[in-house]
Design a protein around this motif. Structure first.
Motif, PDB file in Angstrom:
ATOM      1  N   PRO A  61      28.495  43.557  19.593  1.00 54.57           N
ATOM      2  CA  PRO A  61      29.608  44.484  19.809  1.00 54.57           C
ATOM      3  C   PRO A  61      30.013  44.541  21.281  1.00 54.57           C
ATOM      4  N   SER A  62      31.267  44.936  21.530  1.00 54.90           N
ATOM      5  CA  SER A  62      31.734  45.072  22.911  1.00 54.90           C
ATOM      6  C   SER A  62      32.884  46.073  22.973  1.00 54.90           C
ATOM      7  N   ASP A  63      33.131  46.585  24.144  1.00 50.86           N
ATOM      8  CA  ASP A  63      34.282  47.459  24.398  1.00 50.86           C
ATOM      9  C   ASP A  63      34.348  47.655  25.909  1.00 50.86           C
ATOM     10  N   PRO A  64      35.541  47.923  26.450  1.00 45.86           N
ATOM     11  CA  PRO A  64      35.598  48.209  27.893  1.00 45.86           C
ATOM     12  C   PRO A  64      35.237  49.655  28.227  1.00 45.86           C
ATOM     13  N   ASN A  65      35.327  50.550  27.240  1.00 42.07           N
ATOM     14  CA  ASN A  65      35.246  51.983  27.488  1.00 42.07           C
ATOM     15  C   ASN A  65      33.783  52.470  27.477  1.00 42.07           C
ATOM     16  N   PRO A  66      33.320  53.104  28.584  1.00 39.57           N
ATOM     17  CA  PRO A  66      31.925  53.545  28.657  1.00 39.57           C
ATOM     18  C   PRO A  66      31.530  54.494  27.524  1.00 39.57           C
TER      19      PRO A  66
END
Ligand SMILES: C[S@@+](CC[C@H](N)C(=O)[O-])C[C@H]1O[C@@H](n2cnc3c(N)ncnc32)[C@H](O)[C@@H]1O
Length: 203
Positions: A61-66
């Motif tokens: 999984p990945s996302d830019p948002n902390p």
């Protein structure tokens, strides 16, 4: 002590409604085994469900948002799934990506809630990093020949554009052109719940 730590899990009600329809398409188009990089994992609920149901796939999984990253990590801690990896911070527009070793890409509900540059970057990196035959799976609402496929999508599009004029429901024709520019082709279009589509792009 962990009882005092606030629960960082986020929840998106749409996931429960679309996750099995998405799973059915992915079962058909993903490789039997290998590594899937999920872009824009959001809450992490799709990652948890899909990793659970596809145990031979290593799910990244990945996302830019902390906040999203904290939520994904928190959902991940709720089940001992060997194949669900620690989330990585990844903004598709910041290229090259920090992670380029994957066999397939999955991106659910992102390209209409981001500037067009995000779609351009996603398809560019897909074209660059996927092996021949590799799949990029997209899920979300799309226009066909400039027309919305449902009233509810038209209203949603207006709302998106009000929130950020760079956002908006994308047209399949534009995706097709972008795919072609990046040595990908739209192999399959599947109608999904709530007037969404699955697009299977293959290199
Ligand atoms: C509507 S949410 C979808 C989350 C999840 N995939 C789902 O369907 O529930 C959109 C997600 O896109 C992510 N996002 C926005 N811009 C992005 C970018 N440039 N690169 C990667 N992800 C991005 C946001 O952080 C957010 O988690």
């Amino acid at each position: 002590m962990s009882q005092n730590v606030p629960d960082q899990r986020l929840s998106s009600p749409a996931v429960a409604r679309n996750r099995d329809a998405i799973l059915a398409v992915l079962r058909d188009v993903l490789p039997q085994r290998g590594k899937v990089l999920e872009i824009a994992s959001g809450s992490g609920e799709h990652a948890l469900h899909l990793a659970r149901q596809l145990p031979a796939i290593s799910w990244q999984p990945s996302d830019p948002n902390p906040q999203a990253l904290a939520s994904i990590a928190a959902w991940r801690r709720t089940e001992a799934l060997d194949n669900l990896l620690e989330p990585v911070q990844l903004d598709v527009t910041l290229r090259p990506w920090p992670l380029e070793d994957f066999d397939a890409l999955v991106c659910i509900n992102m390209i209409h809630i981001a500037p067009w540059e995000a779609a351009q970057a996603l398809l560019k990196e897909a074209g660059k990093n996927l092996e021949e035959g590799g799949v990029l799976y997209l899920y979300g609402p799309f226009k066909r020949d400039g027309q919305h496929t449902a009233e509810s999508n038209a209203a949603f599009d207006e709302d998106l554009r009000r929130r950020d004029p760079r956002w908006g429901i994308r047209d399949l024709n534009d995706i097709e052109v972008l795919a072609h520019e990046n040595r990908l082709r739209i192999e399959r279009i599947v109608e999904m719940p709530a007037n969404n589509l699955s697009l299977v792009l293959r290199k």
